[in-house]
Design a protein around this motif. Structure first.
Motif, mmCIF file in Angstrom:
data_model
loop_
_atom_site.group_PDB
_atom_site.id
_atom_site.type_symbol
_atom_site.label_atom_id
_atom_site.label_comp_id
_atom_site.label_asym_id
_atom_site.label_seq_id
_atom_site.Cartn_x
_atom_site.Cartn_y
_atom_site.Cartn_z
ATOM 1 N N VAL A 96 49.722 -56.867 46.656
ATOM 2 C CA VAL A 96 49.523 -55.425 46.785
ATOM 3 C C VAL A 96 48.030 -55.117 46.770
ATOM 4 O O VAL A 96 47.535 -54.350 47.607
ATOM 5 C CB VAL A 96 50.254 -54.658 45.667
ATOM 6 C CG1 VAL A 96 49.883 -53.172 45.706
ATOM 7 C CG2 VAL A 96 51.764 -54.828 45.804
ATOM 8 N N TRP A 97 47.299 -55.709 45.852
ATOM 9 C CA TRP A 97 45.847 -55.483 45.805
ATOM 10 C C TRP A 97 45.180 -55.898 47.113
ATOM 11 O O TRP A 97 44.191 -55.292 47.541
ATOM 12 C CB TRP A 97 45.232 -56.264 44.649
ATOM 13 C CG TRP A 97 45.679 -55.799 43.294
ATOM 14 C CD1 TRP A 97 46.063 -54.537 42.942
ATOM 15 C CD2 TRP A 97 45.805 -56.596 42.111
ATOM 16 N NE1 TRP A 97 46.425 -54.498 41.625
ATOM 17 C CE2 TRP A 97 46.269 -55.738 41.084
ATOM 18 C CE3 TRP A 97 45.578 -57.936 41.821
ATOM 19 C CZ2 TRP A 97 46.500 -56.197 39.781
ATOM 20 C CZ3 TRP A 97 45.796 -58.397 40.524
ATOM 21 C CH2 TRP A 97 46.251 -57.528 39.524
ATOM 22 N N GLU A 98 45.730 -56.913 47.768
ATOM 23 C CA GLU A 98 45.171 -57.398 49.024
ATOM 24 C C GLU A 98 45.567 -56.542 50.224
ATOM 25 O O GLU A 98 45.023 -56.725 51.311
ATOM 26 C CB GLU A 98 45.636 -58.834 49.279
ATOM 27 C CG GLU A 98 45.075 -59.846 48.303
ATOM 28 C CD GLU A 98 45.718 -61.215 48.415
ATOM 29 O OE1 GLU A 98 45.282 -62.135 47.702
ATOM 30 O OE2 GLU A 98 46.668 -61.360 49.220
ATOM 31 N N GLY A 99 46.536 -55.630 50.042
ATOM 32 C CA GLY A 99 46.879 -54.725 51.129
ATOM 33 C C GLY A 99 48.338 -54.665 51.499
ATOM 34 O O GLY A 99 48.705 -53.882 52.386
ATOM 35 N N MET A 100 49.197 -55.475 50.877
ATOM 36 C CA MET A 100 50.629 -55.371 51.170
ATOM 37 C C MET A 100 51.177 -54.053 50.624
ATOM 38 O O MET A 100 50.890 -53.688 49.488
ATOM 39 C CB MET A 100 51.389 -56.543 50.535
ATOM 40 C CG MET A 100 52.889 -56.539 50.811
ATOM 41 S SD MET A 100 53.778 -57.883 49.981
ATOM 42 C CE MET A 100 53.713 -57.297 48.264
ATOM 43 N N GLY A 101 51.956 -53.347 51.419
ATOM 44 C CA GLY A 101 52.577 -52.116 50.949
ATOM 45 C C GLY A 101 53.733 -52.416 50.008
ATOM 46 O O GLY A 101 54.357 -53.479 50.083
ATOM 47 N N LEU A 102 54.037 -51.457 49.132
ATOM 48 C CA LEU A 102 55.125 -51.618 48.175
ATOM 49 C C LEU A 102 55.894 -50.310 48.067
ATOM 50 O O LEU A 102 55.300 -49.251 47.814
ATOM 51 C CB LEU A 102 54.579 -52.021 46.807
ATOM 52 C CG LEU A 102 55.597 -52.203 45.672
ATOM 53 C CD1 LEU A 102 56.567 -53.341 45.983
ATOM 54 C CD2 LEU A 102 54.887 -52.459 44.352
ATOM 55 N N ILE A 103 57.218 -50.369 48.272
ATOM 56 C CA ILE A 103 58.100 -49.217 48.118
ATOM 57 C C ILE A 103 59.079 -49.531 47.002
ATOM 58 O O ILE A 103 59.793 -50.542 47.053
ATOM 59 C CB ILE A 103 58.853 -48.909 49.421
ATOM 60 C CG1 ILE A 103 57.860 -48.595 50.547
ATOM 61 C CG2 ILE A 103 59.830 -47.745 49.229
ATOM 62 C CD1 ILE A 103 58.508 -48.482 51.922
ATOM 63 N N LEU A 104 59.115 -48.680 45.992
ATOM 64 C CA LEU A 104 59.979 -48.884 44.836
ATOM 65 C C LEU A 104 61.055 -47.825 44.825
ATOM 66 O O LEU A 104 60.764 -46.623 44.940
ATOM 67 C CB LEU A 104 59.151 -48.838 43.548
ATOM 68 C CG LEU A 104 58.048 -49.899 43.546
ATOM 69 C CD1 LEU A 104 56.698 -49.223 43.488
ATOM 70 C CD2 LEU A 104 58.216 -50.906 42.450
#
Length: 267
Positions: A96-104
């Motif tokens: 995530v810090w590197e740029g991957m999106g996250l949907i919770l």
């Protein structure tokens, strides 16, 4: 066709896959697993390519290789938050810090990864009474709200109520009202490092929420919004010791120092 797949947003849908195997009601609503239903909703428009992974997979299906090819990770969990290995949580956080999106989704508010990235308890009040939920679009120009009406309703849902102990979001997209009178900030965006994060409240497992067409539209909009094109920002983890002779402007070193040239700092 190959060109279209190459341009697709690569979304990995992660599910606990516990309730579907243990509860007949959940299994009857989601016979292919909640992760399977969510993945189909995401792929409906053709510009999103989906894979699925579950808790029971080796490394929970979240190996370094899998995460490296994932643009956006969608996370649904509830009963087995503690079963997710801390090492895997840190691996996801790094991506995530590197740029991957996250949907919770829904009860993922108590997931280890959400609490890790928020740094707060992420607690709320709740009631499992199958009441109507009305989701108001309070940020209609936001990309996640594209194509949505002023509000939409889910006839049966679990109530979540304020206060919701999360950090102040970048943006609030949805606010929910429930038949019992409570309200809840049900669509929140964040950024951690280079990664975009979206929390979306609906999705209790004993109701057919992920079969709802409008919910599917929200998920697709959210995946497009969370996607950050380009290579991973791997340098975000580095804290280089820049020598004086590499400074943008000429300088002369002065005074004592703790570190030798090129030596790593304390972490």
């Amino acid at each position: 066709m190959e060109e279209q797949l190459a341009m697709s947003i690569k979304v990995l849908v992660w599910g606990e896959n516990v309730h579907e195997r243990q509860n007949e009601v959940v299994r009857s609503i989601y016979p292919d697993g909640m992760h399977g239903t969510i993945a189909r909703a995401l792929a409906a428009d053709g510009d999103i390519a989906t894979e699925t992974a579950v808790l029971q997979d080796p490394e929970h299906g979240l190996s370094e290789e899998v995460l490296a090819r994932t643009d956006v990770l969608v996370w649904w969990g509830h009963k087995a938050h503690d079963a997710v290995e801390d090492e895997i949580v840190e691996r996801v956080a790094r991506r995530v810090w590197e740029g991957m999106g996250l949907i919770l989704l829904h009860s993922a508010h108590f997931s280890k990864i959400f609490k890790r990235l928020m740094g707060t308890p992420c607690a709320l009040s709740w009631r499992e009474a199958g009441e109507r939920e009305r989701l108001w679009v309070v940020n209609p120009r936001h990309p996640i709200a594209r194509g949505l009406p002023a509000y939409f309703e889910l006839e049966h849902e679990e109530m979540y109520g304020e206060p919701f102990s999360v950090p102040e979001p970048l943006e609030t997209v949805f606010i929910s009202w429930f038949q019992g009178g409570e309200v809840f900030r049900s669509g929140l965006t964040y950024r951690r490092g280079a990664g975009n994060i979206f929390y979306f409240r609906p999705g209790h497992e004993t109701y057919p929420t992920y079969h709802d067409a409008t919910v599917g539209q929200v998920l697709r909009n959210a995946a497009r919004w969370a996607h950050t094109p380009g290579p991973a920002l791997a340098a975000i983890h580095k804290a280089p010791n820049v020598p004086a002779d590499a400074a943008p402007e000429p300088i002369v070193e002065r005074g004592p120092k703790l570190h030798k040239p090129g030596e790593e700092g304390y972490k």
